[in-house]
Design a protein around this motif. Structure first.
Motif, PDB file in Angstrom:
ATOM      1  N   TYR A 190       2.469   6.690   0.845  1.00  0.00           N
ATOM      2  CA  TYR A 190       2.753   5.354   0.350  1.00  0.00           C
ATOM      3  C   TYR A 190       3.286   4.493   1.485  1.00  0.00           C
ATOM      4  O   TYR A 190       4.035   4.953   2.344  1.00  0.00           O
ATOM      5  CB  TYR A 190       3.767   5.407  -0.795  1.00  0.00           C
ATOM      6  CG  TYR A 190       3.222   6.092  -2.016  1.00  0.00           C
ATOM      7  CD1 TYR A 190       2.545   5.378  -2.987  1.00  0.00           C
ATOM      8  CD2 TYR A 190       3.360   7.466  -2.185  1.00  0.00           C
ATOM      9  CE1 TYR A 190       2.017   6.012  -4.110  1.00  0.00           C
ATOM     10  CE2 TYR A 190       2.840   8.113  -3.296  1.00  0.00           C
ATOM     11  CZ  TYR A 190       2.169   7.375  -4.253  1.00  0.00           C
ATOM     12  OH  TYR A 190       1.645   8.007  -5.358  1.00  0.00           O
ATOM     13  N   LYS A 191       2.873   3.240   1.446  1.00  0.00           N
ATOM     14  CA  LYS A 191       3.273   2.285   2.470  1.00  0.00           C
ATOM     15  C   LYS A 191       4.151   1.235   1.801  1.00  0.00           C
ATOM     16  O   LYS A 191       3.813   0.717   0.732  1.00  0.00           O
ATOM     17  CB  LYS A 191       1.997   1.649   3.048  1.00  0.00           C
ATOM     18  CG  LYS A 191       2.206   0.572   4.060  1.00  0.00           C
ATOM     19  CD  LYS A 191       0.835   0.085   4.531  1.00  0.00           C
ATOM     20  CE  LYS A 191       0.939  -1.055   5.478  1.00  0.00           C
ATOM     21  NZ  LYS A 191      -0.395  -1.509   5.919  1.00  0.00           N
ATOM     22  N   SER A 192       5.268   0.920   2.435  1.00  0.00           N
ATOM     23  CA  SER A 192       6.187  -0.065   1.880  1.00  0.00           C
ATOM     24  C   SER A 192       5.732  -1.469   2.291  1.00  0.00           C
ATOM     25  O   SER A 192       5.630  -1.789   3.472  1.00  0.00           O
ATOM     26  CB  SER A 192       7.597   0.201   2.416  1.00  0.00           C
ATOM     27  OG  SER A 192       8.466  -0.802   1.981  1.00  0.00           O
ATOM     28  N   VAL A 193       5.442  -2.294   1.301  1.00  0.00           N
ATOM     29  CA  VAL A 193       5.076  -3.682   1.544  1.00  0.00           C
ATOM     30  C   VAL A 193       6.047  -4.535   0.726  1.00  0.00           C
ATOM     31  O   VAL A 193       5.893  -4.689  -0.478  1.00  0.00           O
ATOM     32  CB  VAL A 193       3.613  -3.976   1.130  1.00  0.00           C
ATOM     33  CG1 VAL A 193       3.276  -5.441   1.374  1.00  0.00           C
ATOM     34  CG2 VAL A 193       2.649  -3.069   1.851  1.00  0.00           C
TER      35      VAL A 193
ATOM     36  N   VAL B 236       7.523  -3.265  -2.753  1.00  0.00           N
ATOM     37  CA  VAL B 236       6.528  -2.463  -3.460  1.00  0.00           C
ATOM     38  C   VAL B 236       5.997  -1.347  -2.563  1.00  0.00           C
ATOM     39  O   VAL B 236       5.824  -1.524  -1.364  1.00  0.00           O
ATOM     40  CB  VAL B 236       5.338  -3.373  -3.887  1.00  0.00           C
ATOM     41  CG1 VAL B 236       4.289  -2.588  -4.638  1.00  0.00           C
ATOM     42  CG2 VAL B 236       5.826  -4.543  -4.712  1.00  0.00           C
ATOM     43  N   LEU B 237       5.744  -0.181  -3.165  1.00  0.00           N
ATOM     44  CA  LEU B 237       5.085   0.911  -2.456  1.00  0.00           C
ATOM     45  C   LEU B 237       3.610   0.912  -2.846  1.00  0.00           C
ATOM     46  O   LEU B 237       3.270   0.919  -4.023  1.00  0.00           O
ATOM     47  CB  LEU B 237       5.711   2.258  -2.821  1.00  0.00           C
ATOM     48  CG  LEU B 237       7.124   2.506  -2.327  1.00  0.00           C
ATOM     49  CD1 LEU B 237       7.640   3.838  -2.848  1.00  0.00           C
ATOM     50  CD2 LEU B 237       7.162   2.485  -0.816  1.00  0.00           C
ATOM     51  N   ILE B 238       2.732   0.903  -1.833  1.00  0.00           N
ATOM     52  CA  ILE B 238       1.290   0.885  -2.066  1.00  0.00           C
ATOM     53  C   ILE B 238       0.704   2.180  -1.526  1.00  0.00           C
ATOM     54  O   ILE B 238       1.009   2.585  -0.402  1.00  0.00           O
ATOM     55  CB  ILE B 238       0.642  -0.329  -1.359  1.00  0.00           C
ATOM     56  CG1 ILE B 238       1.209  -1.619  -1.947  1.00  0.00           C
ATOM     57  CG2 ILE B 238      -0.870  -0.289  -1.489  1.00  0.00           C
ATOM     58  CD1 ILE B 238       0.735  -2.866  -1.255  1.00  0.00           C
ATOM     59  N   LYS B 239      -0.154   2.808  -2.336  1.00  0.00           N
ATOM     60  CA  LYS B 239      -0.774   4.062  -1.908  1.00  0.00           C
ATOM     61  C   LYS B 239      -1.741   3.772  -0.756  1.00  0.00           C
ATOM     62  O   LYS B 239      -2.490   2.811  -0.773  1.00  0.00           O
ATOM     63  CB  LYS B 239      -1.520   4.706  -3.072  1.00  0.00           C
ATOM     64  CG  LYS B 239      -2.012   6.082  -2.749  1.00  0.00           C
ATOM     65  CD  LYS B 239      -2.581   6.776  -3.970  1.00  0.00           C
ATOM     66  CE  LYS B 239      -3.043   8.162  -3.572  1.00  0.00           C
ATOM     67  NZ  LYS B 239      -3.593   8.894  -4.690  1.00  0.00           N
ATOM     68  N   THR B 240      -1.688   4.647   0.255  1.00  0.00           N
ATOM     69  CA  THR B 240      -2.530   4.512   1.439  1.00  0.00           C
ATOM     70  C   THR B 240      -3.208   5.846   1.698  1.00  0.00           C
ATOM     71  O   THR B 240      -2.632   6.907   1.434  1.00  0.00           O
ATOM     72  CB  THR B 240      -1.662   4.146   2.673  1.00  0.00           C
ATOM     73  OG1 THR B 240      -0.904   2.992   2.377  1.00  0.00           O
ATOM     74  CG2 THR B 240      -2.505   3.883   3.889  1.00  0.00           C
TER      75      THR B 240
END
Length: 120
Positions: free
Chosen positions: A57-60, A63-67
């Motif tokens: 997961y990438k922190s944007v 929000v955490l977005i799956k990568t």
């Protein structure tokens, strides 16, 4: 004549102080880059430990977005390459500033030389 020498000496001293400030900034930048490089290398090691189907997961913002794992590894590798290049560039700047500093150190005795050799 001594006013002229004093002005030259003051100018040289001011130049020396400016080079010292630039050198301190460059050294501080180098230390920050070292910290970032270490952090990214640790992240790379952690990503290498994950199985190929592992979730990343990438922190944007908040929000955490799956990568994808492959994409995350590529991003970290690119960051490491960029930071390594920046470290090399900063090392070159530091070397250049140290040479300038040595030049300024050598200039002061040259300016005051005639005064020192003057009346005994």
């Amino acid at each position: 004549m001594s006013d002229d020498i004093q002005k030259k000496l003051q100018t040289e001293l001011d130049s020396f102080k400016n080079v010292q400030k630039e050198l301190q900034k460059a050294i501080q930048t180098r230390q920050q880059l070292d910290g970032q490089l270490n952090e990214n290398e640790i992240v790379k090691q952690e990503l290498d430990l994950l199985p190929s189907d592992g979730k990343v997961y990438k922190s944007v913002g908040p929000v955490l977005i799956k990568t994808e794992l492959v994409e995350a590894k590529q991003n970290v590798s690119k960051r490491i390459d960029y930071i390594t290049k920046e470290i090399k560039r900063i090392d070159d700047v530091i070397t250049s500033l140290e040479k300038k500093q040595d030049t300024h150190r050598g200039s002061a005795p040259e300016i005051t030389g005639p005064v020192s050799a003057g009346p005994s």
